[in-house]
Design an enzyme around this catalytic site. Structure first.
Site, PDB file in Angstrom:
ATOM      1  N   LYS A 117       0.800  -1.207  -0.017  1.00 50.21           N
ATOM      2  CA  LYS A 117      -0.130  -0.007  -0.087  1.00 50.21           C
ATOM      3  C   LYS A 117       1.028   1.308  -0.018  1.00 50.21           C
ATOM      4  O   LYS A 117       0.335   2.242  -0.389  1.00 50.21           O
ATOM      5  CB  LYS A 117      -0.905   0.104   1.237  1.00 50.21           C
ATOM      6  CG  LYS A 117      -2.296  -1.008   1.037  1.00 50.21           C
ATOM      7  CD  LYS A 117      -3.133  -0.834   2.021  1.00 50.21           C
ATOM      8  CE  LYS A 117      -4.408  -1.619   1.544  1.00 50.21           C
ATOM      9  NZ  LYS A 117      -5.393  -1.814   2.381  1.00 50.21           N
ATOM     10  N   LYS A 199      -4.179 -10.563  -7.373  1.00 55.17           N
ATOM     11  CA  LYS A 199      -5.213 -10.628  -6.487  1.00 55.17           C
ATOM     12  C   LYS A 199      -6.551  -9.996  -7.018  1.00 55.17           C
ATOM     13  O   LYS A 199      -6.560  -8.754  -7.324  1.00 55.17           O
ATOM     14  CB  LYS A 199      -5.014 -10.308  -4.945  1.00 55.17           C
ATOM     15  CG  LYS A 199      -6.137 -10.630  -4.028  1.00 55.17           C
ATOM     16  CD  LYS A 199      -5.754  -9.792  -2.686  1.00 55.17           C
ATOM     17  CE  LYS A 199      -6.118  -8.542  -2.611  1.00 55.17           C
ATOM     18  NZ  LYS A 199      -6.100  -8.002  -1.120  1.00 55.17           N
ATOM     19  N   LYS A 202     -11.233  -5.020  -5.062  1.00 57.80           N
ATOM     20  CA  LYS A 202     -12.259  -3.983  -5.535  1.00 57.80           C
ATOM     21  C   LYS A 202     -11.569  -2.538  -5.795  1.00 57.80           C
ATOM     22  O   LYS A 202     -12.301  -1.685  -6.262  1.00 57.80           O
ATOM     23  CB  LYS A 202     -13.291  -3.796  -4.436  1.00 57.80           C
ATOM     24  CG  LYS A 202     -12.697  -3.559  -3.078  1.00 57.80           C
ATOM     25  CD  LYS A 202     -13.700  -3.947  -1.782  1.00 57.80           C
ATOM     26  CE  LYS A 202     -12.946  -3.783  -0.664  1.00 57.80           C
ATOM     27  NZ  LYS A 202     -13.863  -4.666   0.433  1.00 57.80           N
TER      28      LYS A 202
HETATM   29  P1  TYM Z   1     -10.564  -6.732   3.383  1.00 59.86           P
HETATM   30  O1  TYM Z   1     -11.802  -5.595   3.639  1.00 59.86           O
HETATM   31  O2  TYM Z   1      -9.411  -6.286   2.405  1.00 59.86           O
HETATM   32  O3  TYM Z   1     -10.971  -7.891   2.943  1.00 59.86           O
HETATM   33  C1  TYM Z   1     -12.140  -8.635   3.470  1.00 59.86           C
HETATM   34  C2  TYM Z   1     -11.946  -9.973   3.308  1.00 59.86           C
HETATM   35  O4  TYM Z   1     -11.742 -10.613   2.077  1.00 59.86           O
HETATM   36  C3  TYM Z   1     -10.732 -11.498   1.720  1.00 59.86           C
HETATM   37  N1  TYM Z   1     -10.483 -11.345   0.282  1.00 59.86           N
HETATM   38  C4  TYM Z   1     -10.070 -12.353  -0.447  1.00 59.86           C
HETATM   39  N2  TYM Z   1     -10.355 -13.451  -0.289  1.00 59.86           N
HETATM   40  C5  TYM Z   1      -9.822 -14.251  -1.434  1.00 59.86           C
HETATM   41  N3  TYM Z   1      -9.749 -13.745  -2.712  1.00 59.86           N
HETATM   42  C6  TYM Z   1      -9.285 -12.384  -2.912  1.00 59.86           C
HETATM   43  N4  TYM Z   1      -9.104 -11.972  -4.176  1.00 59.86           N
HETATM   44  C7  TYM Z   1      -9.668 -11.383  -1.812  1.00 59.86           C
HETATM   45  N5  TYM Z   1      -9.622 -10.218  -1.459  1.00 59.86           N
HETATM   46  C8  TYM Z   1     -10.033 -10.033  -0.271  1.00 59.86           C
HETATM   47  C9  TYM Z   1      -9.547 -10.664   2.816  1.00 59.86           C
HETATM   48  O5  TYM Z   1      -8.707 -11.854   3.019  1.00 59.86           O
HETATM   49  C10 TYM Z   1     -10.424 -10.697   4.141  1.00 59.86           C
HETATM   50  O6  TYM Z   1     -10.797 -11.597   4.779  1.00 59.86           O
HETATM   51  N6  TYM Z   1      -7.938  -5.837   7.581  1.00 59.86           N
HETATM   52  C11 TYM Z   1      -9.191  -6.506   7.055  1.00 59.86           C
HETATM   53  C12 TYM Z   1     -10.219  -6.143   7.677  1.00 59.86           C
HETATM   54  C13 TYM Z   1     -10.197  -6.409   9.360  1.00 59.86           C
HETATM   55  C14 TYM Z   1     -10.244  -7.588   9.864  1.00 59.86           C
HETATM   56  C15 TYM Z   1     -10.007  -7.299  11.259  1.00 59.86           C
HETATM   57  C16 TYM Z   1     -10.321  -8.873   9.643  1.00 59.86           C
HETATM   58  C17 TYM Z   1     -10.050  -5.539  10.057  1.00 59.86           C
HETATM   59  N7  TYM Z   1      -9.770  -5.837  11.328  1.00 59.86           N
HETATM   60  C18 TYM Z   1     -10.022  -8.385  12.185  1.00 59.86           C
HETATM   61  C19 TYM Z   1     -10.206  -9.767  10.255  1.00 59.86           C
HETATM   62  C20 TYM Z   1     -10.095  -9.544  11.845  1.00 59.86           C
HETATM   63  C21 TYM Z   1      -9.323  -6.088   5.605  1.00 59.86           C
HETATM   64  O7  TYM Z   1      -8.673  -4.963   5.266  1.00 59.86           O
HETATM   65  O8  TYM Z   1      -9.972  -7.055   4.803  1.00 59.86           O
END
Ligand code: TYM
Length: 342
Positions: A117, A199, A202
């Protein structure tokens, strides 16, 4: 009477920026509702995390409603799971500060996502981007979570939460449970439909790279028809066939078929037929999610009620752990009257 056996705790979050992609659905959110039978579940919008990238304020607020509706549309029952927005539960930001003081610059600056990032947003490498995993560790540790269902890209952050919990416990005695990442065997990292070495995300500037979970049937099928593959003809999961492997993964997760069964089904047929078939099963899978989503979004008042209910419960559950940590590090820990709910 009542349940004697203590259930495990499952917790996860998602940023409310943009519509969720098929990657979010298959790698994470689509599995969350299924855990309610076995676990006490906590699912939330990681809206504080979203501030690490500059956001349009009105759009972010709207997306919070939208993402909250999506969580429910994807199968989470707000009567069974605690569903809430992180920013509405003040224990998260408080725990974040305490844990910041037990986290090191070196370990945070080595995180994959920080490095990625920082490259992507060179103009805004803010402190939040660096301490992002600390906020996430607090999210998890406040609820004494046993398992954290996430896609592969978040594994390192969950491991960091374990490290910081272990460090704190070794200084002050047992305070936090050590969480484990809970990563699906198949679909933990869906790839872009336009560049299958990247990957699915969005934030991709090319909308043909991802499918969002509320897109209409025709758009979904069109995006799969355009998916980048290779110059061969065989639908088979094999090293070097990134595009086809990604499509087979999607098809397998949704239909429950093995890679071999998929290969047999499409033996002798071309990529065109296969891509259309993947588009169709994805569209069928997502159609009820979209219907439910549109229904929920037509009543923001009802969403506010659900948000409030979730936040209140999350606060009640997380407060004892916060107070324990405050006590242990030497802070005054009485909850003053003006902070208590009326
Ligand atoms: P975020 O919002 O980027 O993504 C949410 C979840 O989706 C999964 N993900 C994917 N899985 C498979 N293939 C993909 N291409 C793909 N893109 C995203 C991510 O692995 C995630 O599980 N930091 C986290 C949010 C968060 C969180 C937490 C998660 C904040 N606090 C505590 C667990 C526990 C995030 O930005 O996810």
């Amino acid at each position: 009477m009542g349940e004697n056996k203590k259930r495990g705790v499952m917790l996860s979050g998602i940023q409310p920026t943009g519509n969720f992609t098929l990657g979010n659905y298959i790698g994470a959110v689509g599995n969350w509702g299924k855990q309610e039978k076995e676990f006490d579940c906590f699912y939330f919008l990681a809206d504080l995390h979203s501030l690490t990238i500059r956001q349009d304020p009105e759009a972010l607020r709207h997306q919070s409603y939208s993402a909250f509706s999506l969580l429910i549309s994807c199968g989470i029952d707000p009567d069974k799971s605690v569903v809430f927005a992180q920013s509405q539960v003040p224990t998260h930001a408080e725990m974040n500060w305490i844990l910041n003081c037990y986290s090191y610059f070196g370990e945070l600056s080595r995180m994959h996502q920080f490095k990625e990032k920082s490259k992507l947003h060179e103009e805004n490498i803010n402190a939040g981007l660096l301490t992002y995993p600390v906020l996430m560790a607090g999210d998890i540790l406040l609820y004494q979570a046993d398992y954290v269902p996430v896609g592969a890209d978040q594994k390192q952050h969950v491991e960091f939460a374990r490290d910081v919990a272990g460090r704190f416990n070794s200084i002050y005695g047992p305070t936090f449970k050590l969480p484990e990442p809970y990563i699906p065997e198949e679909g933990a990292r869906l790839m872009s439909l336009q560049d299958p070495t990247k990957k699915m995300s969005k934030s991709d500037t090319n909308p043909y790279g991802y499918v969002t979970i509320v897109e209409d049937r025709d758009t979904i099928i069109k995006k799969f028809k355009r998916a980048v593959t290779d110059n061969e003809r065989e639908v088979v999961y094999r090293e070097g066939k990134d595009g086809i492997n990604n499509l087979i993964t999607i098809y397998s997760v949704i239909t429950g078929k093995t890679h071999d069964e998929v290969a047999k089904e499409f033996e002798g047929k071309g990529y065109g037929d296969f891509k259309t078939a993947v588009g169709e099963v994805v569209a069928d899978e997502l159609a009820p999610v979209r219907t439910k989503y549109l229904e929920l979004m037509s009543d923001l008042g009802e969403l506010d009620k659900l948000l409030k209910k979730g936040a209140q419960r999350a606060y009640e559950v997380s407060l004892p752990t916060l107070l324990d940590a405050k006590h242990k590090v030497g802070l005054l820990y009485e909850v003053l009257d003006f902070c208590k709910a009326k």
